[in-house]
Scaffold this active site. Structure first.
Site, PDB file in Angstrom:
ATOM      1  CD  GLN A 103      -2.860  -0.822   1.892  1.00  0.00           C
ATOM      2  OE1 GLN A 103      -3.149   0.681   3.061  1.00  0.00           O
ATOM      3  NE2 GLN A 103      -3.719  -1.078   2.723  1.00  0.00           N
ATOM      4  N   PRO A 130      -5.758  -6.905   4.970  1.00  0.00           N
ATOM      5  CG  PRO A 130      -5.689  -4.972   3.834  1.00  0.00           C
ATOM      6  CD  PRO A 130      -4.855  -5.097   4.756  1.00  0.00           C
ATOM      7  CG  HIS A 291     -11.214  -4.380   4.260  1.00  0.00           C
ATOM      8  ND1 HIS A 291     -10.379  -4.324   5.402  1.00  0.00           N
ATOM      9  CD2 HIS A 291     -11.426  -5.175   4.085  1.00  0.00           C
ATOM     10  CE1 HIS A 291     -11.131  -5.391   6.602  1.00  0.00           C
ATOM     11  NE2 HIS A 291     -11.235  -5.892   5.706  1.00  0.00           N
ATOM     12  CB  SER A 292     -11.236  -0.862  -1.807  1.00  0.00           C
ATOM     13  OG  SER A 292     -10.768  -2.369  -2.230  1.00  0.00           O
ATOM     14  CD  GLN A 293     -15.439   3.990   2.882  1.00  0.00           C
ATOM     15  OE1 GLN A 293     -14.797   4.413   4.143  1.00  0.00           O
ATOM     16  NE2 GLN A 293     -16.045   2.830   3.089  1.00  0.00           N
ATOM     17  CG  ASP A 294      -8.921   2.129   3.943  1.00  0.00           C
ATOM     18  OD1 ASP A 294      -7.643   2.246   4.127  1.00  0.00           O
ATOM     19  OD2 ASP A 294      -9.034   1.114   4.222  1.00  0.00           O
ATOM     20  CD  GLN A 295      -5.721  -1.561   0.367  1.00  0.00           C
ATOM     21  OE1 GLN A 295      -4.885  -1.457  -0.914  1.00  0.00           O
ATOM     22  NE2 GLN A 295      -6.823  -1.844   0.567  1.00  0.00           N
ATOM     23  CG  HIS A 317      -8.209   2.800   8.617  1.00  0.00           C
ATOM     24  ND1 HIS A 317      -9.239   2.015   9.754  1.00  0.00           N
ATOM     25  CD2 HIS A 317      -6.484   2.177   8.655  1.00  0.00           C
ATOM     26  CE1 HIS A 317      -7.752   1.317  10.419  1.00  0.00           C
ATOM     27  NE2 HIS A 317      -7.077   1.320   9.844  1.00  0.00           N
TER      28      HIS A 317
END
EC number: 6.5.1.4
Length: 355
Positions: A103, A130, A291-295, A317
């Site tokens: 990340q 993840p 999990h993808s929302q903040d990434q 996050h």
């Protein structure tokens, strides 16, 4: 370049994510930074090994200068230089997450001067991060919507507590990221997944885990295919079990969830945990999971045009990522639009100029 931008590492989520957002943005914007109060609210404040190795990896990729970085440090300063590309290695001796290392490194690799090869050591499938399979099967297809991708090779899996995993990631740089629009959830068309055991654990446990997950998902989708298997002992010699689930919609949304087995729970419960996490995202009609929302926040900020993405509840996050981005990238603004039926749309203006 001499004046440091100060960032309080204790705000919002107050953990390693502030480092994973701030350091690559410091490189890309060529802004030296000071991060203080690092993980101040944690039971063990300061840098853990995986945070230290991530910071050192960004330093190496940008030929920068990193000061104050050691285990337990609550303050670092970082002066970046040019991201030239090449081969880099990060070696976490514990089961610190390889996914979290990736990340931090991806935004730098995307805008390097030449191809970047990352050899990353640590944990591939661990709690509180993840699983690496989530990164390849869920996050990578989402990243491709920005018009960039990465190549991935798994050499060895690493589980808690020993770690020992190794992956090689190759990134071919691009000139710009495209903005994305993911505002239509659509209808779930299929759910796929992978249920695994490793080490000396019997294969039938993976079947039980898969059946439990499927049982809890049939109410939202009938087209479910979860592959259950035992990992090759040469690739995964240590004991572990887990499951990764991926839902696809007819509008192109990719939503994931995963779970790692615990000694204190039976495998049916592990499968149920992953299924229930996936159901929450699907019931919220989120175009990306939490999990993808903040990434994706950093990639929305770095895109050359505006983006908007429909999500569920805004996670801490995500709030942290937006906070750090707007401190460093002054010409980027985010706006959260609440939806009447629940959920939100994250809007971002994107970058005014390329790197």
């Amino acid at each position: 370049m001499s004046e440091l931008l100060n960032i309080d590492g204790s705000l919002f989520e107050g953990g390693g994510q502030i480092l994973r957002i701030a350091l690559p943005l410091s490189c890309l914007k060529r802004i030296p930074i000071r991060i203080f109060n690092i993980r101040a609210g944690r039971s063990k404040p300061g840098l853990m090994e995986q945070h230290l190795k991530g910071a050192e990896l960004i330093r190496d990729m940008s030929n920068g200068k990193l000061a104050g970085a050691h285990i337990g440090s609550t303050e670092i300063t970082f002066h970046p230089s040019e991201i030239k590309g090449g081969s880099f290695r990060a070696f976490v001796k514990t089961a610190g997450s390889i996914s979290l290392l990736l990340q931090a490194a991806l935004p730098c690799a995307i805008f390097a001067k030449e191809t970047v090869t990352l050899t990353l050591h640590g944990g591939t499938n661990t709690e509180m991060a993840p699983q690496i399979d989530y990164m390849t099967e869920v996050f990578r297809p989402i990243l491709e919507k920005f018009a960039v991708t990465f190549h991935f090779e798994l050499n060895r899996r690493g589980y808690f507590p020993k770690g020992g995993g190794e992956v090689v990631v190759t990134v071919d740089p691009i000139n710009k990221l495209n903005g994305i629009y993911l505002n239509k959830f659509g209808t779930v068309t299929s759910i796929c997944g992978w249920s695994f055991v490793a080490g000396t654990l019997p294969e039938h446990l993976s079947h039980k885990m898969a059946l439990s997950a499927k049982k809890h998902l049939v109410s939202v989708c009938k087209n479910i295919n979860i592959v259950s298997y035992k990992e090759n002992r040469h690739v995964a010699p240590e004991n572990a079990l887990g499951i990764i689930l991926v839902a696809h919609t007819d509008s192109g949304c990719i939503i994931g969830a995963d779970a790692i087995g615990k000694k204190s729970e039976n495998v049916e419960k592990t499968g149920e945990r992953a299924a229930e996490a996936l159901k929450i995202s699907l019931e919220q009609r989120a175009c990306v999971d939490e999990h993808s929302q903040d990434q994706i926040i950093i990639f929305m900020a770095l895109a050359s045009g505006p983006s908007s993405v429909q999500v569920g509840e805004i996670t801490l996050h995500t709030k942290t990522a937006i906070y750090v981005v707007e401190i460093i990238v002054k010409d980027v603004k985010f706006r959260i639009e609440p939806l009447e039926g629940g959920g939100n749309i994250i809007h971002c203006t994107g970058q005014a100029q390329h790197f």
